[in-house]
Scaffold this motif. Structure first.
Motif, PDB file in Angstrom:
ATOM      1  N   ARG A  79      13.069 -32.793  23.968  1.00  0.00           N
ATOM      2  CA  ARG A  79      11.812 -32.070  24.183  1.00  0.00           C
ATOM      3  C   ARG A  79      10.765 -32.971  24.838  1.00  0.00           C
ATOM      4  O   ARG A  79      10.043 -32.554  25.745  1.00  0.00           O
ATOM      5  N   GLU A  80      10.682 -34.194  24.351  1.00  0.00           N
ATOM      6  CA  GLU A  80       9.718 -35.124  24.930  1.00  0.00           C
ATOM      7  C   GLU A  80      10.041 -35.422  26.388  1.00  0.00           C
ATOM      8  O   GLU A  80       9.138 -35.512  27.234  1.00  0.00           O
ATOM      9  N   ARG A  81      11.323 -35.585  26.699  1.00  0.00           N
ATOM     10  CA  ARG A  81      11.723 -35.900  28.072  1.00  0.00           C
ATOM     11  C   ARG A  81      11.408 -34.720  29.007  1.00  0.00           C
ATOM     12  O   ARG A  81      10.920 -34.905  30.125  1.00  0.00           O
ATOM     13  N   GLN A  82      11.689 -33.507  28.553  1.00  0.00           N
ATOM     14  CA  GLN A  82      11.392 -32.331  29.367  1.00  0.00           C
ATOM     15  C   GLN A  82       9.889 -32.174  29.574  1.00  0.00           C
ATOM     16  O   GLN A  82       9.430 -31.844  30.676  1.00  0.00           O
ATOM     17  N   LYS A  83       9.110 -32.391  28.557  1.00  0.00           N
ATOM     18  CA  LYS A  83       7.658 -32.292  28.669  1.00  0.00           C
ATOM     19  C   LYS A  83       7.104 -33.335  29.616  1.00  0.00           C
ATOM     20  O   LYS A  83       6.209 -33.075  30.418  1.00  0.00           O
ATOM     21  N   GLN A  84       7.657 -34.543  29.533  1.00  0.00           N
ATOM     22  CA  GLN A  84       7.204 -35.631  30.394  1.00  0.00           C
ATOM     23  C   GLN A  84       7.491 -35.320  31.862  1.00  0.00           C
ATOM     24  O   GLN A  84       6.665 -35.551  32.735  1.00  0.00           O
ATOM     25  N   GLN A  85       8.685 -34.803  32.148  1.00  0.00           N
ATOM     26  CA  GLN A  85       9.041 -34.470  33.516  1.00  0.00           C
ATOM     27  C   GLN A  85       8.180 -33.328  34.057  1.00  0.00           C
ATOM     28  O   GLN A  85       7.872 -33.267  35.247  1.00  0.00           O
ATOM     29  N   LYS A  86       7.782 -32.410  33.200  1.00  0.00           N
ATOM     30  CA  LYS A  86       7.004 -31.258  33.623  1.00  0.00           C
ATOM     31  C   LYS A  86       5.541 -31.604  33.853  1.00  0.00           C
ATOM     32  O   LYS A  86       4.916 -31.146  34.824  1.00  0.00           O
ATOM     33  N   ASP A  87       4.963 -32.418  33.007  1.00  0.00           N
ATOM     34  CA  ASP A  87       3.526 -32.654  33.040  1.00  0.00           C
ATOM     35  C   ASP A  87       3.120 -33.987  33.642  1.00  0.00           C
ATOM     36  O   ASP A  87       1.932 -34.281  33.745  1.00  0.00           O
ATOM     37  N   ALA A  88       4.070 -34.822  34.035  1.00  0.00           N
ATOM     38  CA  ALA A  88       3.726 -36.151  34.536  1.00  0.00           C
ATOM     39  C   ALA A  88       2.782 -36.112  35.725  1.00  0.00           C
ATOM     40  O   ALA A  88       1.850 -36.910  35.820  1.00  0.00           O
ATOM     41  N   PRO A  89       2.912 -35.190  36.739  1.00  0.00           N
ATOM     42  CA  PRO A  89       2.038 -35.243  37.923  1.00  0.00           C
ATOM     43  C   PRO A  89       0.613 -34.772  37.648  1.00  0.00           C
ATOM     44  O   PRO A  89      -0.249 -34.932  38.505  1.00  0.00           O
ATOM     45  N   GLN A  90       0.366 -34.170  36.507  1.00  0.00           N
ATOM     46  CA  GLN A  90      -0.935 -33.548  36.280  1.00  0.00           C
ATOM     47  C   GLN A  90      -1.907 -34.528  35.638  1.00  0.00           C
ATOM     48  O   GLN A  90      -1.680 -34.982  34.527  1.00  0.00           O
ATOM     49  N   HIS A  91      -2.951 -34.875  36.366  1.00  0.00           N
ATOM     50  CA  HIS A  91      -4.010 -35.744  35.846  1.00  0.00           C
ATOM     51  C   HIS A  91      -5.363 -35.105  36.194  1.00  0.00           C
ATOM     52  O   HIS A  91      -5.566 -34.629  37.314  1.00  0.00           O
ATOM     53  N   HIS A  92      -6.295 -35.085  35.315  1.00  0.00           N
ATOM     54  CA  HIS A  92      -7.599 -34.476  35.543  1.00  0.00           C
ATOM     55  C   HIS A  92      -8.683 -35.491  35.243  1.00  0.00           C
ATOM     56  O   HIS A  92      -8.607 -36.210  34.254  1.00  0.00           O
ATOM     57  N   ASN A  93      -9.661 -35.550  36.130  1.00  0.00           N
ATOM     58  CA  ASN A  93     -10.826 -36.411  35.900  1.00  0.00           C
ATOM     59  C   ASN A  93     -12.062 -35.580  36.202  1.00  0.00           C
ATOM     60  O   ASN A  93     -12.279 -35.180  37.347  1.00  0.00           O
ATOM     61  N   THR A  94     -12.810 -35.233  35.265  1.00  0.00           N
ATOM     62  CA  THR A  94     -13.950 -34.333  35.431  1.00  0.00           C
ATOM     63  C   THR A  94     -15.219 -35.014  34.961  1.00  0.00           C
ATOM     64  O   THR A  94     -15.235 -35.605  33.886  1.00  0.00           O
ATOM     65  N   SER A  95     -16.232 -34.945  35.806  1.00  0.00           N
ATOM     66  CA  SER A  95     -17.537 -35.499  35.430  1.00  0.00           C
ATOM     67  C   SER A  95     -18.576 -34.407  35.564  1.00  0.00           C
ATOM     68  O   SER A  95     -18.721 -33.811  36.642  1.00  0.00           O
ATOM     69  N   GLN A  96     -19.213 -34.093  34.554  1.00  0.00           N
ATOM     70  CA  GLN A  96     -20.209 -33.024  34.552  1.00  0.00           C
ATOM     71  C   GLN A  96     -21.560 -33.552  34.046  1.00  0.00           C
ATOM     72  O   GLN A  96     -21.601 -34.374  33.126  1.00  0.00           O
ATOM     73  N   HIS A  97     -22.619 -33.072  34.694  1.00  0.00           N
ATOM     74  CA  HIS A  97     -23.986 -33.477  34.295  1.00  0.00           C
ATOM     75  C   HIS A  97     -24.813 -32.219  34.066  1.00  0.00           C
ATOM     76  O   HIS A  97     -24.903 -31.367  34.948  1.00  0.00           O
ATOM     77  N   HIS A  98     -25.343 -32.059  32.922  1.00  0.00           N
ATOM     78  CA  HIS A  98     -26.149 -30.887  32.575  1.00  0.00           C
ATOM     79  C   HIS A  98     -27.604 -31.318  32.453  1.00  0.00           C
ATOM     80  O   HIS A  98     -27.951 -32.102  31.561  1.00  0.00           O
ATOM     81  N   ASP A  99     -28.459 -30.811  33.384  1.00  0.00           N
ATOM     82  CA  ASP A  99     -29.865 -31.199  33.359  1.00  0.00           C
ATOM     83  C   ASP A  99     -30.629 -30.538  32.220  1.00  0.00           C
ATOM     84  O   ASP A  99     -31.588 -31.095  31.685  1.00  0.00           O
ATOM     85  N   THR A 100     -30.271 -29.305  31.870  1.00  0.00           N
ATOM     86  CA  THR A 100     -31.032 -28.551  30.880  1.00  0.00           C
ATOM     87  C   THR A 100     -31.107 -29.289  29.548  1.00  0.00           C
ATOM     88  O   THR A 100     -32.163 -29.419  28.951  1.00  0.00           O
ATOM     89  N   ALA A 101     -29.965 -29.772  29.034  1.00  0.00           N
ATOM     90  CA  ALA A 101     -29.927 -30.461  27.734  1.00  0.00           C
ATOM     91  C   ALA A 101     -29.769 -31.954  27.881  1.00  0.00           C
ATOM     92  O   ALA A 101     -29.610 -32.642  26.879  1.00  0.00           O
ATOM     93  N   SER A 102     -29.802 -32.484  29.118  1.00  0.00           N
ATOM     94  CA  SER A 102     -29.649 -33.920  29.385  1.00  0.00           C
ATOM     95  C   SER A 102     -28.385 -34.466  28.755  1.00  0.00           C
ATOM     96  O   SER A 102     -28.406 -35.451  28.000  1.00  0.00           O
ATOM     97  N   GLN A 103     -27.273 -33.793  29.006  1.00  0.00           N
ATOM     98  CA  GLN A 103     -26.007 -34.226  28.426  1.00  0.00           C
ATOM     99  C   GLN A 103     -25.130 -34.783  29.533  1.00  0.00           C
ATOM    100  O   GLN A 103     -25.058 -34.226  30.621  1.00  0.00           O
ATOM    101  N   HIS A 104     -24.453 -35.873  29.249  1.00  0.00           N
ATOM    102  CA  HIS A 104     -23.520 -36.481  30.185  1.00  0.00           C
ATOM    103  C   HIS A 104     -22.144 -36.494  29.529  1.00  0.00           C
ATOM    104  O   HIS A 104     -22.010 -36.980  28.411  1.00  0.00           O
ATOM    105  N   ARG A 105     -21.169 -35.963  30.239  1.00  0.00           N
ATOM    106  CA  ARG A 105     -19.815 -35.904  29.669  1.00  0.00           C
ATOM    107  C   ARG A 105     -18.820 -36.453  30.686  1.00  0.00           C
ATOM    108  O   ARG A 105     -18.878 -36.093  31.849  1.00  0.00           O
ATOM    109  N   ASN A 106     -17.908 -37.258  30.198  1.00  0.00           N
ATOM    110  CA  ASN A 106     -16.814 -37.785  31.033  1.00  0.00           C
ATOM    111  C   ASN A 106     -15.512 -37.536  30.293  1.00  0.00           C
ATOM    112  O   ASN A 106     -15.325 -38.076  29.195  1.00  0.00           O
TER     113      ASN A 106
END
Length: 705
Positions: A79-106
């Motif tokens: 199961r681990e090997r199949q999951k690794q082969q399926k999801d290995a190419p997927q990487h997400h990097n999201t940076s969001q800045h909210h001015d209303t509440a002055s929140q910074h999230r990475n």
């Protein structure tokens, strides 16, 4: 308990050092809270199929099955090997800045087949909030590590969580690391160059003419001849080719020339030859080589396999994959191995792996070492008959009446053996001695136990030639002990005024060949003493071993054994030694402290149950004897308390008078305050002189049994 914790527990139990599959030890769960932390309440049973362990105090228990654990871990890795082969190419990097509440999230997310790890750092302020999250996702288990800092009320927290099904376990950083299975091995598929095939060449003629294998058998088993490069000769040779098939698919190929040089396909899987022939069958035959297997097939025995690499494969790694699928269902396994040293080693390892209860071994007889030699010497019908007459492997430690035929016939015609006497009439009426038994002697201190044991030992030596080995640390210096033995044998004081020098010299030379003292240099452990005693039996022919006393051993009681359990085990070692080496083992043991008789200075006569430490001294001994000296009456009581076999005697009392002149015991009537028998007739005869003159039989001493 989670599956991972269960697996870690099982690995720990199987890694413990042990001498046998069943052992006891302190409980890992409750021993720290017990009044006796060393109490071995945790019973562990480990077998090839699995095992179980249970504490009989707190009822903590664990059980496992090897096959189920292996399959479970294998599925998890898949199961681990199949999951690794399926999801290995997927990487997400999201940076969001909210001015209303002055929140910074990475946020950085990584999906993998391994457990999920969360690291969160949170800082809370009146106007702003910063969050940093790293997540590692999996289908079932999750591990969280959270550190939080609050300005208003500063707090620091570190949490490690493991989620499995519906339970959470904290502080898992202390858990033993998981040990993964080995990665799968990818084998090479043999590629055969058909252009090098030889039709009806010299190797096929060799197989038919020199090895006696019919051509139709070679054809049916797909045996071919090819040109193949052999590293042993450094050139191409005409080789006979044995295809290794599984489910009809070629897994490997062996190439062999007439000079017995061979090779197999590099990187291909090593499997038994002709493995498909035995699948689903109740019976199979195993040979050491393909030609031997072909010989059996030619004789009409089809369910035959050969080991892939001859006797050189005694580790049997090639067998592991086929035990469950091809061998577990067999009710009978015939081993047709070679009779040389390596063949015997291979046979023994196969017996160990496949089970002694269903294995039989073929004997080839004089002049033949394997199946093909037997075929060439005789013929196919005789070969089949010889294989079908394979003998069962004798079960170690199991006997039947036929094994004792000679002894039974001797008893049938001549009656039970009488045992060895001592020449002391009143004692001989109560007890006779046989080798292979244990005699336990006890008595209060100063009662003359050691003196009477010496009397028995010297009389058995003089009358029956039973040489004596002593482990008697209390009888030191050794010269003092030898002095007592000499005067007992000669019948006079050991001094120049009382014993002529020729008699003293004769006694010393005789005892030097018949009496031996054991004084180990390294230690006085039971193992050291019995090891030296075994050497005395082998080299000197000792037939009596005296251990005097038991408490002078350097006893090393394991933490998980009580004193009673230890003594019982040691007594078993004594009994086994006596049986194995056919000696009479005389064990002197002190009783526990007794109370004096009311109104008397005398100690009561002890019993074998009064021996210090364990009731095993009475329960497990073959002979039991108590020695008690009464100085007021001037007599010695020898009480026979136990004789295991009635034809060798029974319980009763014998009375003796002890001579301080020569250390001998003389039979006498029982003396009481109301009965004062006459003084005994003291014996001062030189027993050794009579012993060395067989024509004089006045004392009844003979040359031996």
């Amino acid at each position: 308990m989670t599956r991972e914790e269960h697996a870690d527990y099982v690995r720990w139990l199987k890694s413990l050092p042990r001498r046998k599959d069943h052992f006891r030890m302190p409980c890992p769960e409750c021993s720290a809270t017990r009044s006796n932390p060393k109490d071995p309440s945790f019973s562990v049973h480990i077998t090839r199929e699995g095992g179980w362990a249970k504490c009989f105090h707190c009822d903590f228990a664990i059980a496992w099955n090897e096959d189920e654990m292996w399959k479970r871990e294998q599925k998890q890795q898949d199961r681990e090997r199949q999951k690794q082969q399926k999801d290995a190419p997927q990487h997400h990097n999201t940076s969001q800045h909210h001015d209303t509440a002055s929140q910074h999230r990475n946020t950085s997310q990584h999906h993998d087949a391994a457990p999920q790890h969360h690291n969160t750092s949170q800082h809370h302020d009146a106007a702003s909030q910063h969050r940093n999250t790293s997540q590692h996702h999996d289908a079932a288990p999750q591990h969280h590590n959270t550190s939080q800092h609050h300005d208003a009320a500063p707090q620091h927290r570190n949490t490690s969580q493991y989620h499995d099904a519906a339970s959470q376990h904290h502080n898992t950083s202390q858990r033993k690391p998981h040990i993964p299975l080995q990665p799968p091995v990818h084998y090479v598929c043999p590629v055969i160059n058909k252009n090098k095939q030889i039709m009806n060449g010299k190797m096929m003629e060799y197989m038919v003419g020199r090895r006696g294998i019919p051509m139709d058998v070679l054809t049916r088993m797909k045996i071919e001849e090819r040109l193949e490069f052999l590293p042993q000769t450094g050139k191409e040779e005409a080789c006979i080719c044995f295809p290794y098939l599984e489910d009809g698919v070629m897994k490997n190929m062996k190439f062999r020339d007439a000079a017995k040089h061979f090779k197999m396909v590099k990187g291909a899987e090593l499997i038994p030859w002709n493995i498909d022939a035995i699948k689903g069958k109740e019976k199979c035959y195993i040979t050491e080589g393909e030609i031997d297997a072909l010989s059996l097939i030619a004789a009409g025995l089809e369910e035959v396999v050969s080991v892939p690499n001859g006797a050189g494969g005694a580790n049997l790694q090639w067998l592991d994959r086929f035990v469950e699928s091809h061998f577990d269902d067999k009710t009978e396994i015939i081993l047709a191995m070679d009779t040389d040293k390596r063949g015997v080693e291979l046979r023994d390892e196969l017996v160990r792996r496949l089970g002694m209860d269903r294995c039989k071994v073929v004997a080839w007889g004089e002049g033949c070492k394997d199946a093909n030699e037997y075929l060439l010497k005789y013929d196919l019908p005789r070969l089949r008959q010889q294989v079908e007459q394979a003998a069962e492997i004798p079960l170690e430690g199991v006997f039947c009446p036929m094994d004792e035929w000679d002894t039974l016939m001797d008893i049938y015609y001549n009656g039970m053996p009488e045992g060895a006497d001592t020449g002391l009439e009143n004692l001989d009426r109560l007890i006779k001695f046989e080798r292979g038994f244990v005699l336990t002697v006890t008595g209060v201190p100063g009662s003359g136990k050691s003196e009477f044991v010496d009397e028995i030992a010297m009389r058995l030596l003089l009358r029956h030639d039973w040489k004596v080995g002593y482990f008697s640390p209390e009888n030191t210096p050794l010269a003092y002990h030898y002095r007592k033995l000499i005067r007992r044998v000669v019948g006079k004081r050991f001094e120049h005024k009382g014993m002529p020098l020729p008699e003293a010299g004769q006694a010393i030379r005789y005892l030097a060949q018949s009496v031996f003292s054991i004084m180990p240099k390294e230690d006085f452990s039971v193992e050291s003493v019995l090891r030296i005693a075994a050497q005395l039996v082998s080299r000197k022919g000792v037939k009596v071993l005296v251990v005097d006393p038991f408490n002078r051993f350097e006893h090393q009681i394991p933490d998980w054994e009580t004193e009673t359990q230890y003594i019982s085990r040691i007594f078993d070692e004594f009994s086994n030694f006596a049986v194995k080496h056919k000696v009479l083992l005389i064990l002197v043991a002190h009783p526990t402290k007794l109370r004096r008789e009311p109104g008397s200075k005398r100690w009561p006569v002890p019993t074998l149950y009064d021996i210090n430490g364990s009731a095993a001294f009475f329960n497990k001994t073959d002979y039991g004897m108590v020695v008690d000296r009464n100085d007021e009456l001037g007599q010695v009581l020898v009480r026979v308390a136990k004789v295991r076999f009635d034809h060798l005697g029974g319980p009763g009392d014998a009375f003796f008078a002890f001579s301080t002149y020569n250390g001998r015991y003389t039979p006498t009537e029982e003396r009481t305050l109301d009965h004062n028998p006459p003084e005994p007739k003291w014996e001062h005869t030189n027993f050794l002189t009579e012993k060395l003159k067989p024509e004089q039989q006045g004392l009844g001493f003979n040359e031996g049994e």
